[in-house]
Design a protein around this motif. Structure first.
Motif, PDB file in Angstrom:
ATOM      1  N   GLN A 246      22.356 -64.565 -18.090  1.00  0.00           N
ATOM      2  CA  GLN A 246      23.678 -63.988 -18.282  1.00  0.00           C
ATOM      3  C   GLN A 246      24.319 -63.495 -19.634  1.00  0.00           C
ATOM      4  O   GLN A 246      25.285 -63.263 -19.967  1.00  0.00           O
ATOM      5  CB  GLN A 246      24.572 -65.252 -17.895  1.00  0.00           C
TER       6      GLN A 246
ATOM      7  N   ASP B 122      30.859 -68.705 -22.559  1.00  0.00           N
ATOM      8  CA  ASP B 122      30.312 -68.007 -21.594  1.00  0.00           C
ATOM      9  C   ASP B 122      29.620 -68.707 -20.501  1.00  0.00           C
ATOM     10  O   ASP B 122      29.201 -68.130 -19.492  1.00  0.00           O
ATOM     11  CB  ASP B 122      29.322 -67.067 -22.442  1.00  0.00           C
TER      12      ASP B 122
ATOM     13  N   SER C 192      29.537 -64.493  -9.524  1.00  0.00           N
ATOM     14  CA  SER C 192      30.788 -64.646  -9.263  1.00  0.00           C
ATOM     15  C   SER C 192      31.307 -65.732  -9.602  1.00  0.00           C
ATOM     16  O   SER C 192      30.714 -66.970  -9.556  1.00  0.00           O
ATOM     17  CB  SER C 192      31.190 -64.274  -7.895  1.00  0.00           C
TER      18      SER C 192
ATOM     19  N   ASP D 237      29.905 -60.332 -11.859  1.00  0.00           N
ATOM     20  CA  ASP D 237      29.064 -59.812 -12.722  1.00  0.00           C
ATOM     21  C   ASP D 237      27.734 -59.229 -11.791  1.00  0.00           C
ATOM     22  O   ASP D 237      27.482 -59.897 -10.975  1.00  0.00           O
ATOM     23  CB  ASP D 237      28.800 -60.591 -13.743  1.00  0.00           C
TER      24      ASP D 237
ATOM     25  N   LEU E 209      23.703 -56.010 -18.056  1.00  0.00           N
ATOM     26  CA  LEU E 209      24.417 -56.818 -17.389  1.00  0.00           C
ATOM     27  C   LEU E 209      26.022 -56.229 -17.438  1.00  0.00           C
ATOM     28  O   LEU E 209      26.475 -55.862 -18.549  1.00  0.00           O
ATOM     29  CB  LEU E 209      24.356 -58.139 -17.905  1.00  0.00           C
TER      30      LEU E 209
ATOM     31  N   ASN F 133      29.741 -57.248 -16.791  1.00  0.00           N
ATOM     32  CA  ASN F 133      30.476 -58.463 -16.769  1.00  0.00           C
ATOM     33  C   ASN F 133      32.029 -58.002 -15.860  1.00  0.00           C
ATOM     34  O   ASN F 133      32.489 -56.778 -16.524  1.00  0.00           O
ATOM     35  CB  ASN F 133      30.765 -59.371 -17.893  1.00  0.00           C
ATOM     36  N   ASN F 134      32.549 -58.500 -14.964  1.00  0.00           N
ATOM     37  CA  ASN F 134      33.866 -58.518 -14.675  1.00  0.00           C
ATOM     38  C   ASN F 134      33.767 -56.844 -14.205  1.00  0.00           C
ATOM     39  O   ASN F 134      34.635 -56.232 -14.604  1.00  0.00           O
ATOM     40  CB  ASN F 134      34.930 -58.577 -15.557  1.00  0.00           C
TER      41      ASN F 134
ATOM     42  N   ARG G  39      36.312 -55.609 -17.845  1.00  0.00           N
ATOM     43  CA  ARG G  39      35.103 -55.007 -17.643  1.00  0.00           C
ATOM     44  C   ARG G  39      34.252 -54.603 -18.935  1.00  0.00           C
ATOM     45  O   ARG G  39      34.826 -53.970 -19.958  1.00  0.00           O
ATOM     46  CB  ARG G  39      34.979 -53.620 -16.840  1.00  0.00           C
TER      47      ARG G  39
ATOM     48  N   TYR H  46      29.865 -54.254 -20.944  1.00  0.00           N
ATOM     49  CA  TYR H  46      28.390 -54.337 -20.506  1.00  0.00           C
ATOM     50  C   TYR H  46      27.720 -54.782 -21.787  1.00  0.00           C
ATOM     51  O   TYR H  46      28.162 -54.838 -23.015  1.00  0.00           O
ATOM     52  CB  TYR H  46      27.766 -52.819 -20.041  1.00  0.00           C
TER      53      TYR H  46
END
Length: 807
Positions: A149, A156, A735, A757, A772, A774-775, A797, A799
């Motif tokens: 992640q 986090d 999620s 994500d 990755l 995220n959102n 959002r 990355y």
């Protein structure tokens, strides 16, 4: 003739080598991952160790029967017998299973598994106990999940733990509806940080022991405690470096080196390094920090183990007090200001240092009796200058709120806090008939001090006609006025419609200086515990006598001390319903003494009764897919009594009242591990009904507690292709969702949200690259909040792109 003879000998030798008999294979752990450094013995005379890919081989064998034995610290020994004949190559793989009995009583050498699943907890019982055998819910996040992640802070990762959600941006959470309290590192209590979130680069896993844990740790909140377990040295060489960039000008670098420092493996080391220099989506906010964390394990004999950790952390950030929105008189529109909006000035700062060291010892006097001790010294220093809200809106000449102007205050603070914590105990194992006992008896001592020399200067309120300042509504008539007749603030109001960020001239403000009184808090407790095994049953019976001591004006002539004590029982039962599933039940209590600063302050309205709680919990814990996947289900009821809250008295802002009683009722599910060699999963769900059940304010009764969602949960999965043209590619999808939550303002509620994500990775040999997002739906959401002036939005959002190499 001579040439032919030489050729014949060479050919014969080549043929023998080419057609040699051989035993070879791969050693896997419980998650079907290659196990580096396992010892493989051939008929107890010849030995080797597995390489980075878990492989071993014994070439050039004669035709006969061989016994192959594989051993690895922390795992059960496996043996297989094979017969080699006809110059054949025999493939012999092993899959080792963790053995709790072979683990150290104190976590001194590192966890070797590389999975989302963790099998053993030390913090819940202070013994190396399989999580499925502990009669209490234990949730966790391993470093492998953190890595996938690309998590850098505890904020986090808490989304992976059922029943836990953020309360704010700080080290501040809700457990089963109750706000978090103290912080624990390696099972030892330290100072809870307000502001800087410690980096995770040296953290092996984050554990949450659910529910009251006072029988193990003394005073604790009823929702649970969070324990951060640091990485310990490993016997085999592992080295990894990683670089990350991404949204918000993110730059991060980490390194993790571990291995043996001498030939016999009696001295091990680990070095973790971390650095970050990043902005955030929030105005004026950034993260500048580094961590240096060496660790050493000394194993002089099979009976004695010693570990020393040192962690040096530095933070150079701003203290983010959250997003303000327009006041209640203008409605409750959460979008009246953007989520990036923050209050402060360009010249604000928060500089802090955290240094702590841990020393652990484990010694076995015999197979039955062992002694274990752990000690931590923790130091925190802070230098802070901040412009922040005064938690109220500006007032006009009639004393009415102006919902677009925020009242402000300035805090300039320097402080130091010190914590010392030691835990010592004996473990004795004995059988009485059909009963197997693991008896633990020990003494803990915890101390936290705020020494002489801490001080703060505060500027707030409105200017008075005599040039001083005041925050009291009783001085309203004496406030200085501007041309429009409005009171003149000591610190200029912050305009929510037209914000200005400048280098503030703090010399223009009227400050009130205050030195913090030196304080000392210490507690000590004696406890005994017996873990009993009988057939399919396991019993946990324990009790703790705790003594609490709180001192203000420490080491001064006017020193004041408050003493309290409490006996804390603990009962638990585990039943092995099947080979894979255990069911359990438990009863525990928690206790929180009221501090002397509250008890002896005439303005608070005390004295007050201590906070006390109890919990009844039942559940089931299982292991599936050849023990690669764990699932834990818990149902619980918690009752908490004598909670202190502000009385909201207009004439005395320090007046407190005891709310009465709060209840938390719910169930939780956690799933962690591998469904197959390719598919790894972490999932959780929690239903929690945390309400105010008794109060002298009738309107409160039945209200849901602050920042306590009724429903929350999520998942994170990773699928890795291990053959074909896609070999080495991994896909991740995650999620998490949180339902609506109350704040401290009765008219303000935080909305529910669901975010997603997704990521992709590629691994070839020892090289790895990860992306990755995220959102990725760019959902606007709030992870926590206090009021109209203190909301904590989640990131839009963004990355993260990382490149890593393992060698």
């Amino acid at each position: 003739m001579k040439k032919n003879y030489v050729f014949f000998i060479a050919f014969l030798t080549f043929s023998m080598v080419w057609a040699q008999t051989e035993i070879k294979g791969t050693v896997y752990d419980e998650n079907d991952l290659p196990l580096l450094g396992a010892t493989v013995m051939l008929t107890s005379t010849e030995g080797t160790t597995t390489d980075f890919n878990g492989k071993y081989s014994f070439p050039g064998l004669t035709e006969e029967e061989y016994t192959v034995t594989v051993t690895y610290i922390g795992y059960g020994t496996q043996t297989n017998t094979v017969t080699v004949e006809n110059q054949e190559t025999i493939l012999l793989d092993f899959s080792l299973v963790p053995s709790v009995e072979k683990l150290q009583a104190v976590e001194i050498t590192g966890r070797r598994a590389r999975s989302y699943k963790n099998d053993v907890s030390y913090s819940a019982t202070k013994t190396a106990t399989a999580i499925k055998d502990i009669p209490q819910a234990i949730s966790y996040v391993t470093k492998e999940l953190m890595s996938d992640q690309q998590a850098y802070r505890v904020n986090d990762v808490v989304k992976n733990i059922s029943g836990v959600n953020q309360f704010s941006y700080y080290d501040d959470f809700t457990f089963r509806g109750f706000r978090s309290g103290d912080t624990y590192i390696n099972g030892l209590r330290v100072i809870g940080l307000f502001g800087p979130q410690p980096l995770l680069v040296n953290i092996e896993r984050v554990e949450v022991v659910k529910g009251p844990a006072s029988a193990m740790f003394g005073n604790s909140i009823p929702g649970g405690i969070m324990n951060r377990v640091t990485k310990k040295p490993l016997a085999e060489d592992r080295k990894a470096i990683n670089f990350t960039t991404g949204s918000f000008n993110t730059l991060r670098a980490t390194a993790d080196f571990t291995g043996a420092m001498n030939k016999n493996g009696s001295l091990l080391y680990r070095l973790n390094l971390g650095y970050e220099n990043s902005d955030t989506f929030r105005d004026l906010q950034q993260f500048k920090s580094f961590v240096i964390a060496p660790s050493f394990s000394f194993l002089p004999t099979e009976r004695t183990r010693i570990n020393f950790d040192l962690v040096v952390s530095n933070f150079d950030n701003n203290l983010d007090r959250g997003q303000p929105i327009f006041g209640a008189t203008a409605g409750t529109d959460l979008n009246s200001t953007p989520i990036s909006f923050a209050i402060g000035q360009t010249s604000d700062y928060q500089k802090s240092d955290v240094v702590y060291s841990t020393l652990s010892l484990s010694h076995n006097f015999s197979d039955k009796l062992s002694f274990n001790a752990s000690y931590i010294k923790y130091l925190f220093e802070e230098d802070l200058l901040e412009h922040r809200t005064s938690n109220q809106f500006a007032i006009d000449g009639l004393g009415q709120q102006i919902p677009t102007l925020m009242g402000m205050q300035v805090i300039n603070r320097q402080r130091q806090q010190i914590a010392d914590n030691i835990s010592t105990y004996f473990i004795y194992k004995e059988n009485t008939g059909a009963l197997e006992h693991t008896i633990l008896a020990g003494l803990d001592y915890n101390e936290q001090k705020q020494p002489e020399g801490n001080a703060v200067s505060t500027a707030r309120g409105y200017l008075l006609n005599d040039g001083t300042s005041s925050t009291s509504a009783g001085d309203f008539a004496d406030f200085q006025r501007d041309e429009e007749g409005n009171p003149i603030p000591n610190v200029p109001h912050f305009d929510l419609e037209n914000p200005e960020y400048t280098v503030a001239r703090v010399s223009n403000y009227v400050f009130v200086d205050r030195a913090f009184d030196p304080t000392k808090y210490f507690s000590y407790g004696f406890y005994i515990q017996d873990q009993i095994k009988w057939n399919k049953f396991q019993f946990l019976i324990g009790g703790r006598q705790e003594y609490y001591n709180d001192i203000v004006n420490f080491d001064r002539p006017d020193e004041e001390k408050t003493e309290q004590k409490k006996f804390l029982p603990r009962l638990g039962l585990v039943y092995a319903a099947t080979d894979n599933i255990n069911v359990y039940g438990t009863y525990t209590e928690s206790f929180q003494p009221q501090g002397v600063s509250v008890q002896n302050n005439p303005l608070t309205g005390g004295p007050f009764d201590p906070i006390s709680a109890y919990m009844a919990e039942v559940g089931a814990k299982g292991e599936f897919f050849n023990k690669r996947l764990s699932a834990n289900l818990a149902l619980y009821y918690i009752e908490n009594n004598n909670i202190l809250v502000n009385a909201n008295a207009a004439d005395n802002p320090e007046l407190l009242r005891q709310r009465g009683q709060e209840e938390s009722l719910g169930f939780e599910l956690d799933i962690n591990g591998r469904i197959s060699r390719n598919f790894t999963l972490s999932a959780n769900y929690a239903y929690n009904q945390a309400t105010i059940s008794e109060s002298n304010v009738e309107e409160e009764i039945g209200e849901r507690k602050e920042n306590a969602p009724l429903n929350q949960g999520g998942f994170f999965g990773k699928y890795t292709f291990d053959n074909g043209v896609l070999k080495g590619i991994g896909l991740t999808l995650g999620s998490n969702f949180v339902s609506s939550r109350n704040t401290f303002e009765s008219s303000l509620q935080l909305p529910e949200y669901t975010i997603f994500d997704a990521g992709v990775s590629y691994t070839v040999d020892k090289f790895n690259i990860r992306l990755l997002v995220n959102n990725f739906t760019n959902k606007t959401h709030w992870v926590g909040g206090y009021s109209y002036v203190r909301l904590f939005p989640g990131a839009p959002r963004n990355y993260l792109l990382s490149v890593g190499y393992t060698f």
